[in-house]
Design an enzyme around this catalytic site. Structure first.
Site, mmCIF file in Angstrom:
data_model
loop_
_atom_site.group_PDB
_atom_site.id
_atom_site.type_symbol
_atom_site.label_atom_id
_atom_site.label_comp_id
_atom_site.label_asym_id
_atom_site.label_seq_id
_atom_site.Cartn_x
_atom_site.Cartn_y
_atom_site.Cartn_z
ATOM 1 N N SER A 1 28.751 50.675 8.716
ATOM 2 C CA SER A 1 30.132 51.084 9.013
ATOM 3 C C SER A 1 30.278 52.562 8.706
ATOM 4 O O SER A 1 30.053 52.987 7.563
ATOM 5 C CB SER A 1 31.106 50.287 8.146
ATOM 6 O OG SER A 1 32.329 50.990 8.059
ATOM 7 N N HIS B 1 29.106 50.014 13.336
ATOM 8 C CA HIS B 1 30.430 49.411 13.138
ATOM 9 C C HIS B 1 31.453 50.531 12.946
ATOM 10 O O HIS B 1 31.283 51.404 12.097
ATOM 11 C CB HIS B 1 30.357 48.514 11.903
ATOM 12 C CG HIS B 1 31.591 47.743 11.612
ATOM 13 N ND1 HIS B 1 31.875 46.523 12.190
ATOM 14 C CD2 HIS B 1 32.628 48.002 10.794
ATOM 15 C CE1 HIS B 1 33.020 46.059 11.729
ATOM 16 N NE2 HIS B 1 33.506 46.947 10.875
ATOM 17 N N ASP C 1 35.393 51.414 12.257
ATOM 18 C CA ASP C 1 36.644 50.864 11.734
ATOM 19 C C ASP C 1 37.846 51.680 12.218
ATOM 20 O O ASP C 1 38.000 52.838 11.849
ATOM 21 C CB ASP C 1 36.595 50.856 10.203
ATOM 22 C CG ASP C 1 35.641 49.798 9.679
ATOM 23 O OD1 ASP C 1 35.814 48.628 10.058
ATOM 24 O OD2 ASP C 1 34.716 50.149 8.918
ATOM 25 N N MET D 1 41.776 52.063 12.177
ATOM 26 C CA MET D 1 42.941 51.661 11.364
ATOM 27 C C MET D 1 44.169 52.464 11.768
ATOM 28 O O MET D 1 44.072 53.665 12.028
ATOM 29 C CB MET D 1 42.649 51.910 9.886
ATOM 30 C CG MET D 1 41.381 51.237 9.392
ATOM 31 S SD MET D 1 41.203 51.443 7.623
ATOM 32 C CE MET D 1 39.559 50.746 7.371
ATOM 33 N N HIS E 1 35.972 47.604 15.325
ATOM 34 C CA HIS E 1 36.778 46.640 14.562
ATOM 35 C C HIS E 1 38.202 47.191 14.524
ATOM 36 O O HIS E 1 38.472 48.149 13.808
ATOM 37 C CB HIS E 1 36.135 46.530 13.157
ATOM 38 C CG HIS E 1 36.911 45.735 12.170
ATOM 39 N ND1 HIS E 1 36.622 45.752 10.824
ATOM 40 C CD2 HIS E 1 37.954 44.881 12.313
ATOM 41 C CE1 HIS E 1 37.458 44.951 10.182
ATOM 42 N NE2 HIS E 1 38.283 44.415 11.064
ATOM 43 N N MET F 1 41.704 47.325 13.421
ATOM 44 C CA MET F 1 42.675 46.901 12.404
ATOM 45 C C MET F 1 43.992 47.569 12.760
ATOM 46 O O MET F 1 44.473 48.475 12.077
ATOM 47 C CB MET F 1 42.176 47.325 11.010
ATOM 48 C CG MET F 1 41.015 46.466 10.528
ATOM 49 S SD MET F 1 40.082 47.243 9.214
ATOM 50 C CE MET F 1 38.937 48.209 10.190
ATOM 51 N N MET G 1 36.188 38.696 7.036
ATOM 52 C CA MET G 1 36.403 39.799 6.090
ATOM 53 C C MET G 1 36.132 39.290 4.677
ATOM 54 O O MET G 1 36.707 38.292 4.241
ATOM 55 C CB MET G 1 37.854 40.311 6.156
ATOM 56 C CG MET G 1 38.215 41.104 7.395
ATOM 57 S SD MET G 1 37.092 42.455 7.823
ATOM 58 C CE MET G 1 37.174 43.512 6.363
ATOM 59 N N PHE H 1 39.951 49.712 3.283
ATOM 60 C CA PHE H 1 39.175 50.708 2.544
ATOM 61 C C PHE H 1 37.723 50.268 2.378
ATOM 62 O O PHE H 1 37.445 49.072 2.345
ATOM 63 C CB PHE H 1 39.795 50.920 1.152
ATOM 64 C CG PHE H 1 41.236 51.334 1.225
ATOM 65 C CD1 PHE H 1 41.588 52.664 1.461
ATOM 66 C CD2 PHE H 1 42.237 50.382 1.134
ATOM 67 C CE1 PHE H 1 42.913 53.034 1.591
ATOM 68 C CE2 PHE H 1 43.585 50.746 1.249
ATOM 69 C CZ PHE H 1 43.914 52.076 1.476
ATOM 70 N N ASP I 1 32.000 41.427 6.676
ATOM 71 C CA ASP I 1 32.384 42.829 6.480
ATOM 72 C C ASP I 1 33.125 42.992 5.162
ATOM 73 O O ASP I 1 34.191 42.405 4.967
ATOM 74 C CB ASP I 1 33.291 43.229 7.665
ATOM 75 C CG ASP I 1 33.700 44.689 7.650
ATOM 76 O OD1 ASP I 1 33.254 45.439 6.768
ATOM 77 O OD2 ASP I 1 34.478 45.064 8.549
ATOM 78 N N GLY J 1 31.935 44.829 1.080
ATOM 79 C CA GLY J 1 31.170 44.589 -0.142
ATOM 80 C C GLY J 1 29.752 44.092 0.081
ATOM 81 O O GLY J 1 29.130 43.560 -0.839
HETATM 82 C C1 DX5 Z 1 37.163 47.598 5.531
HETATM 83 C C2 DX5 Z 1 36.299 47.862 6.741
HETATM 84 C C3 DX5 Z 1 34.861 47.796 6.462
HETATM 85 C C4 DX5 Z 1 34.377 48.749 5.440
HETATM 86 C C5 DX5 Z 1 33.289 48.065 4.677
HETATM 87 O O1 DX5 Z 1 38.472 47.580 5.928
HETATM 88 O O2 DX5 Z 1 36.572 46.928 7.771
HETATM 89 O O3 DX5 Z 1 34.081 47.857 7.642
HETATM 90 O O4 DX5 Z 1 33.878 49.943 5.943
HETATM 91 O O5 DX5 Z 1 32.940 48.904 3.675
HETATM 92 P P1 DX5 Z 1 31.992 48.528 2.466
HETATM 93 O O6 DX5 Z 1 30.698 48.071 3.034
HETATM 94 O O7 DX5 Z 1 31.929 49.796 1.757
HETATM 95 O O8 DX5 Z 1 32.688 47.422 1.684
HETATM 96 ZN ZN ZN Z 2 35.132 46.796 9.513
#
Ligand code: DX5
Ligand code: ZN
Length: 224
Positions: free
Chosen positions: A7, A32, A34, A36, A65, A67, A136, A142, A174, A176
């Site tokens: 990501s 990936h 993100d 937002m 992705h 959001m 998720m 974040f 996705d 952690g």
């Molecule tokens: C969170 C995103 C993730 C994020 C994952 O809202 O959708 O894709 O980047 O980040 P890590 O791998 O650092 O948890």
């Molecule tokens: Zn994501």
């Protein structure tokens, strides 16, 4: 097949092309992205212009992705910019069936995403429409948050349903994803592993990607 989807949220945006290239050399299969909007999630990131630039910088598929609220109106723009896969949140789509069909009609692969508080059951009527389901494992918004282990039973359940209903979607996770969580994640049945901080947070994205893939492969061997 297990695939790593770095990501870019945790990448250095001033050196995006380089960082993505390093991750690709380390074995990343998909990038990936993100997106937002500051409404659906409490953060703002990027839009179609960055996807367009990324499209020129890598041959890897771009997994966008979304959001965002009201994703329908933005789907054509993301496809036009070069998105190959587009996922939308169940929680953001009042007419989820229509939105997923809209993604496919525009020529991208549709995926559906659920937040930690949303049960897999909410997806039962659309599982036959999607190419992938994204679970998720943090509350979106974040990077670098702590993995929520409660998401693993959803991965297991999605694998069971797929077998029982003879469906073909892939299971993505996705949030952690890191060396210390990889074993449980892969053993639960996740196949597309999104990792932001673990790839781009520190060090060399190539080495980081290689190590994550190695940990995933080791976990596959131990899968029972
Ligand atoms: C969170 C995103 C993730 C994020 C994952 O809202 O959708 O894709 O980047 O980040 P890590 O791998 O650092 O948890
Ligand atoms: Zn994501």
């Amino acid at each position: 097949m297990i695939e790593l989807a770095p990501s870019i949220l945790s990448a250095d945006f001033a050196h995006l092309a380089e960082q993505v290239a390093r991750a690709g050399e380390g074995g990343a299969a998909v990038i990936h992205v993100d997106i937002m909007d500051g409404h659906f999630v409490p953060n703002l990131t990027i839009g179609p212009p960055v996807v367009k630039s990324l499209r020129r910088a890598t041959r890897l598929p771009l997994d966008c992705h979304l959001m965002i609220e009201s994703p329908d109106e933005f789907i054509p723009m993301f496809v036009e910019a070069g998105a190959n896969w587009i996922s939308v949140h169940q929680e953001a789509c009042v007419h989820l069936n229509r939105t997923l069909q809209h993604i496919r009609d525009h020529g991208a692969r549709p995926g559906v995403v659920i937040n930690p508080a949303t049960p897999v059951e909410m997806l039962s009527e659309v599982l036959d429409m999607v190419d992938y389901v994204l679970v998720m494992s943090v509350n979106p918004g974040f990077g670098a948050q702590k993995f929520l282990p409660g998401s693993l039973h959803k991965v297991r359940k999605l694998a069971e349903i797929r077998e029982h209903r003879r469906l073909n979607y892939r299971i993505e996770i996705d949030g952690g994803v890191a060396l210390d969580t990889m074993g449980d994640i892969v053993r639960a049945g996740a196949e597309i592993l999104v990792a932001g901080n673990a790839v781009f947070g520190k060090g060399d994205p190539k080495t980081n990607a290689e190590q994550l893939l190695k940990a995933a492969a080791e976990a596959t061997l131990l899968r029972v």
